[in-house]
Motif scaffolding. Structure first.
Motif: not given
Length: 327
Positions: A202-205, A234-235, A210-213
């Motif tokens: 899941p940390l590939r985002v 995720m930060e 790849a995302a702001d949220v």
């Protein structure tokens, strides 16, 4: 996590089939298995297409709730959003009326068999009912390719979207979409959901920008404590969401949201309003736009009333046994 014997799980298991008042994710009834342990009740409810390796995380979440309980909260109230399925525009007021005091709405878009015009009309109806001050977010469930997502967001940007959830299926597509939005001067936040809960890493985002949220569900990540660890890594700002849970499963989502250090967005934990039945008389539904943390204990009469058929009970027993092998 305390791992109880499989026989203990199967002995305490109750499978229920809860009717929905609005067709959602293609179903009209939601089946879940409820497990009672020394700390309370947990819910095992991976959607029917999930194979045992993925379903095992949902079982770990149920075991955590039933045998370990939840971490201490840092807040008692959790703000939630209304959820608007892919209904016709004239059905929107009835859906929103179920949500007491919610000032944020998540609207389903990119439904199979529907067009962008259907989405525009649905969102316009939500705006008309809730007014200009409400927060409106949309969820495509990965239903668009990058070009389609860019076109759709351009067409919908006039509705002042809070964010767009999972517009494309893959992490790589989300990253590319964010770049193209920036190049086109479109300032809309992108939220990742399936790209967090349905992948091995899941940390590939975060790694790919790849995302702001981050939209985080407890059960697919193996429980509240593991979800908290992933959210920290995720930060990104976190929105806690449900997976069409009963009040038992919803209580885990509320516990997670209540334990997060920061909670800047309303959470997607109001989906019990989509049900016509629940396992408790006092369902975990929003009051004045929020949910309060509390322990949920199913009522014996409601477990019996909504009990699934014997063949479905057997199917869920086999499913739990298969998922247990991966714990």
């Amino acid at each position: 996590m305390n791992l109880p014997p499989l026989d203990d799980l199967l002995t305490s298991m109750h499978v229920v089939s809860l009717p929905l008042n609005t067709r959602f994710r293609g179903v009209e009834h939601r089946e879940v298995a409820l497990i009672e342990g020394v700390a309370g009740w947990g819910e095992f409810g991976p959607f029917l297409e999930y194979e045992p390796p993925e379903a095992s995380r949902w079982l770990a979440s149920a075991i955590e709730a039933a045998y370990d309980g939840f971490p201490s909260p840092v807040r008692e109230l959790v703000a939630v959003n209304a959820t608007v399925p892919a209904v016709a525009p004239d059905a929107v007021p009835t859906v929103l009326a179920r949500y007491d005091g919610c000032t944020t709405a998540k609207v389903k878009v990119a439904e199979r068999g529907q067009s962008l015009q259907h989405d525009i009309e649905r969102i316009a109806s939500v705006r008309a009912v809730m007014g200009s001050s409400a927060n409106v977010r949309i969820d495509a469930n990965g239903g668009w390719r990058v070009d389609e997502a860019l076109h759709a967001i351009q067409a919908l940007r006039g509705y002042d979207l809070e964010y767009v959830e999972q517009p494309c299926a893959s992490v790589e597509e989300l990253a590319e979409l964010r770049k193209r939005l920036a190049r086109n001067g479109i300032d809309v936040l992108i939220a990742a959901d399936e790209s967090i809960r349905k992948v091995e890493d899941p940390l590939r985002v975060k790694a790919l920008g790849a995302a702001d949220v981050a939209v985080v569900k407890v059960a697919p990540l193996g429980g509240v404590r593991n979800a908290l660890r992933i959210a920290e890594q995720m930060e990104l700002p976190v929105v806690v969401s449900s997976a069409l849970d009963s009040s038992v499963g919803m209580s885990a989502g509320v516990a997670f949201a209540a334990a997060l250090p920061e909670l800047p967005f309303a959470c997607g934990l109001g989906t019990i309003e989509l049900f016509d039945g629940d396992v408790v008389a006092d369902s975990l539904v929003p009051q004045q736009g929020s949910l309060r943390t509390r322990q949920i204990t199913p009522g014996p009469m409601l477990l019996e009333r909504w009990g699934a058929s014997p063949d479905r009970q057997h199917w869920w027993r086999s499913r739990i046994a298969a998922a247990y092998e991966y714990l």
